[in-house]
Design an enzyme around this catalytic site. Structure first.
Site, PDB file in Angstrom:
ATOM      1  N   ARG A  59       0.823  -1.213   0.000  1.00  0.00           N
ATOM      2  CA  ARG A  59       0.000   0.000   0.000  1.00  0.00           C
ATOM      3  C   ARG A  59       0.854   1.259   0.000  1.00  0.00           C
ATOM      4  O   ARG A  59       0.398   2.323  -0.440  1.00  0.00           O
ATOM      5  CB  ARG A  59      -0.997  -0.012   1.161  1.00  0.00           C
ATOM      6  CG  ARG A  59      -2.116  -1.021   0.967  1.00  0.00           C
ATOM      7  CD  ARG A  59      -3.060  -1.058   2.144  1.00  0.00           C
ATOM      8  NE  ARG A  59      -2.413  -1.394   3.388  1.00  0.00           N
ATOM      9  CZ  ARG A  59      -2.099  -2.628   3.768  1.00  0.00           C
ATOM     10  NH1 ARG A  59      -2.383  -3.647   2.993  1.00  0.00           N
ATOM     11  NH2 ARG A  59      -1.493  -2.847   4.917  1.00  0.00           N
ATOM     12  N   GLU A  96       5.530  -9.666  15.524  1.00  0.00           N
ATOM     13  CA  GLU A  96       4.981 -10.116  16.805  1.00  0.00           C
ATOM     14  C   GLU A  96       5.315 -11.603  17.020  1.00  0.00           C
ATOM     15  O   GLU A  96       5.749 -12.013  18.082  1.00  0.00           O
ATOM     16  CB  GLU A  96       3.467  -9.894  16.781  1.00  0.00           C
ATOM     17  CG  GLU A  96       2.831  -9.944  18.141  1.00  0.00           C
ATOM     18  CD  GLU A  96       1.335  -9.680  18.042  1.00  0.00           C
ATOM     19  OE1 GLU A  96       0.881  -9.218  16.989  1.00  0.00           O
ATOM     20  OE2 GLU A  96       0.647  -9.969  19.028  1.00  0.00           O
TER      21      GLU A  96
HETATM   22  P1  AMP Z   1       4.570  -1.893  11.698  1.00  0.00           P
HETATM   23  O1  AMP Z   1       5.802  -2.542  11.170  1.00  0.00           O
HETATM   24  O2  AMP Z   1       4.026  -2.574  12.909  1.00  0.00           O
HETATM   25  O3  AMP Z   1       4.746  -0.400  11.894  1.00  0.00           O
HETATM   26  O4  AMP Z   1       3.435  -2.098  10.622  1.00  0.00           O
HETATM   27  C1  AMP Z   1       3.421  -1.300   9.503  1.00  0.00           C
HETATM   28  C2  AMP Z   1       3.008  -2.044   8.261  1.00  0.00           C
HETATM   29  O5  AMP Z   1       1.926  -2.934   8.495  1.00  0.00           O
HETATM   30  C3  AMP Z   1       2.558  -1.072   7.215  1.00  0.00           C
HETATM   31  O6  AMP Z   1       3.128  -1.439   5.971  1.00  0.00           O
HETATM   32  C4  AMP Z   1       1.050  -1.163   7.213  1.00  0.00           C
HETATM   33  O7  AMP Z   1       0.569  -1.237   5.893  1.00  0.00           O
HETATM   34  C5  AMP Z   1       0.716  -2.438   7.948  1.00  0.00           C
HETATM   35  N1  AMP Z   1      -0.200  -2.227   9.097  1.00  0.00           N
HETATM   36  C6  AMP Z   1       0.101  -2.383  10.406  1.00  0.00           C
HETATM   37  N2  AMP Z   1      -0.958  -2.189  11.175  1.00  0.00           N
HETATM   38  C7  AMP Z   1      -1.972  -1.869  10.346  1.00  0.00           C
HETATM   39  C8  AMP Z   1      -3.355  -1.536  10.547  1.00  0.00           C
HETATM   40  N3  AMP Z   1      -3.922  -1.491  11.761  1.00  0.00           N
HETATM   41  N4  AMP Z   1      -4.099  -1.262   9.443  1.00  0.00           N
HETATM   42  C9  AMP Z   1      -3.550  -1.301   8.220  1.00  0.00           C
HETATM   43  N5  AMP Z   1      -2.273  -1.616   7.964  1.00  0.00           N
HETATM   44  C10 AMP Z   1      -1.482  -1.898   9.012  1.00  0.00           C
END
Ligand code: AMP
Length: 171
Positions: A59, A96
């Site tokens: 995305r 996680e």
């Molecule tokens: P993080 O590595 O935990 O910061 O997760 C970021 C990535 O996961 C991004 O590329 C987002 O597209 C996706 N992501 C994580 N949480 C969400 C959420 N609640 N809704 C949509 N996309 C998410």
């Protein structure tokens, strides 16, 4: 930006139980909001001489491409392992449960390049910090990060090692 916030759709328990997925497709599908979001993301970095915008699969591509175009910068893409056709550099990061990795073409960014990283959502920051590491490892200058959404309660910004983090909608 209240209109943007109002069009972000919360989808509970997607893709897994306990996750509230932030669906940005209604924002992208609205011509006025899509334009405003891209302009707002780009405006933060005008005058900063951004050479390359790096988009994160998948995305992130949807926002990185128009932001790069608006800034007159090049577009580079970071993808899941095995998707990029040329030689890559890889960065592993913790999930996680378990580990994942991201790849960037070796010649995508390099010394002297001023680089902006773009993704749709900043959650725990694991993904974005891995991309920041890839950019830094290639000797490029990481200017900062832009997101459409920051899930502030997850504390992702602290993991990015910079204060140059821009988000349009914060939860
Ligand atoms: P993080 O590595 O935990 O910061 O997760 C970021 C990535 O996961 C991004 O590329 C987002 O597209 C996706 N992501 C994580 N949480 C969400 C959420 N609640 N809704 C949509 N996309 C998410």
């Amino acid at each position: 930006m209240d209109e943007v916030r109002a069009r972000i759709r919360d989808v509970p328990d997607f893709p897994r139980k306990g996750i509230v997925f932030k669906d940005i497709t209604p924002v992208l599908a609205d011509p006025k909001l899509f334009h405003r979001v891209v302009e707002t993301l780009a405006a933060r970095w005008r005058g900063e001489k951004v050479a390359k915008v790096v988009g994160i699969e998948s995305r992130g591509f949807l926002l990185a491409a128009p932001v790069a175009y608006a800034l007159g910068a090049g577009l580079c893409i970071v993808r899941k392992p095995g998707k990029l056709p040329w030689q890559t550099v890889r960065e592993a990061y913790q999930l996680e449960y378990g580990e994942d990795a991201l790849e960037l073409h070796v010649d995508a960014v390099g010394p002297g390049d001023r680089v902006l990283v773009v993704d749709d959502v900043l959650a725990t920051g694991g993904t974005a910090s891995a991309v920041g590491n890839l950019v830094a490892r290639q000797g490029a200058e990481l200017l900062g990060y832009s997101f459409l959404i920051e899930l502030g309660f997850l504390g992702g910004a602290r993991r990015l090692g910079t204060s140059h983090i821009h988000a349009i909608v914060r939860y």
